[in-house]
Design a protein around this motif. Sequence first.
Motif, PDB file in Angstrom:
ATOM      1  N   GLN A 109      38.955 115.724   2.308  1.00 21.61           N
ATOM      2  CA  GLN A 109      38.008 115.955   4.268  1.00 21.61           C
ATOM      3  C   GLN A 109      36.628 116.279   4.078  1.00 21.61           C
ATOM      4  OE1 GLN A 109      42.018 117.283   6.249  1.00 21.61           O
ATOM      5  NE2 GLN A 109      41.896 118.568   5.082  1.00 21.61           N
ATOM      6  N   PHE A 164      40.605 121.554   7.703  1.00 24.61           N
ATOM      7  CA  PHE A 164      41.652 120.490   8.363  1.00 24.61           C
ATOM      8  C   PHE A 164      40.426 119.493   8.869  1.00 24.61           C
ATOM      9  CE2 PHE A 164      41.152 124.075  11.601  1.00 24.61           C
ATOM     10  CZ  PHE A 164      40.400 123.065  13.072  1.00 24.61           C
ATOM     11  N   HIS A 188      41.901 115.083   9.220  1.00 25.36           N
ATOM     12  CA  HIS A 188      42.892 114.649   9.459  1.00 25.36           C
ATOM     13  C   HIS A 188      43.951 114.736   8.411  1.00 25.36           C
ATOM     14  CE1 HIS A 188      41.173 112.996   5.162  1.00 25.36           C
ATOM     15  NE2 HIS A 188      42.739 112.826   4.604  1.00 25.36           N
ATOM     16  N   LYS A 189      43.766 115.838   8.045  1.00 24.36           N
ATOM     17  CA  LYS A 189      45.098 116.443   7.697  1.00 24.36           C
ATOM     18  C   LYS A 189      45.543 118.113   7.700  1.00 24.36           C
ATOM     19  CE  LYS A 189      44.055 116.474   2.281  1.00 24.36           C
ATOM     20  NZ  LYS A 189      44.729 115.605   1.590  1.00 24.36           N
ATOM     21  N   TYR A 223      49.310 119.149  11.421  1.00 23.70           N
ATOM     22  CA  TYR A 223      50.642 119.142  11.323  1.00 23.70           C
ATOM     23  C   TYR A 223      51.346 119.524  12.596  1.00 23.70           C
ATOM     24  CZ  TYR A 223      54.660 121.707  10.692  1.00 23.70           C
ATOM     25  OH  TYR A 223      55.843 122.483  10.918  1.00 23.70           O
ATOM     26  N   LYS A 235      50.674 117.116  15.399  1.00 21.91           N
ATOM     27  CA  LYS A 235      51.584 116.020  15.373  1.00 21.91           C
ATOM     28  C   LYS A 235      52.964 116.238  15.283  1.00 21.91           C
ATOM     29  CE  LYS A 235      48.533 113.413  12.528  1.00 21.91           C
ATOM     30  NZ  LYS A 235      48.204 112.285  11.274  1.00 21.91           N
TER      31      LYS A 235
END
Length: 274
Positions: free
Chosen positions: A11, A154, A156-157, A162, A165
């Motif tokens: 990332q 952080f 895309h993860k 979390y 989403k």
Amino acid sequence: MRILIIGASGQLGLELSAVLKGEIIKVYNTKEVQGGYKLDLTNYSAVEDFIIKKRPDVIINTASMTDVDKCEVEREKAFKVNAEAVKHIVRASRVIEAYLIHISTDYVFDGERGLYNEGDLPNPINYYGLSKLLGETYALSYDDSLVVRTSGVFRHKGYPVYVYKTLKEGKEVSAFKGYYSPISARKLAEAISELIQYRKTRILNVAGERISRVDLAMKIKDKFNLVGSIKEVDHVEGWIAKRPFDSSLDISKAKKVLSIDFYSLDENLRYMVV
């Protein structure tokens, strides 16, 4: 300026590739990156040989085994990547007199107090934290190095992604009660880009503002008008390793050094990739 990014597919590595100016040399260990070189960080002679041949002016080591539970189980691998590899990066850096920025973690602390400053005594409570602390020790053995301690990166993860989403799907988020200092990979990359100019050494905390994961989840829910629910928990099901309750970092020193807003939550949440 020739800059080597080790861990360019992670990332932070992806954001550094976008933010940094100059000749960028990208090294990845697992996932391929465009225009990069694949290099096994546990092949130490190859790592040293690569660095000495490329002769970068600056080396940024973002590579790490960051899965806390996996580190607890696969300790030998965690040691090789998070600690031993750093020793060999330092050896090569010393030969070519490169400036080294090594990325570390708030998990070097036990989380008993929170808002840890650069001079506080580390006391990791899991093997991930211990392996990263050993990596710091190797990095700091080199006079021209900067250890950047950060928290909850952080893009895309990561926990904020979390939360977003899960809540968007109308599901329940399990929010660990503890505190930390989350920062987006973009803002961390921008901070590192500025730090290169100053050639600071020793340790610097570069992270977001202290917040509980519960409050962070609530903030994301409100900010994006999401419909799911949030449940505060003492322990997340499936965890193997202990987690520090409050690993937040004191960023007052970095605020004095850096000209950008790298810390405010609203600014960081702008760079979630969802």
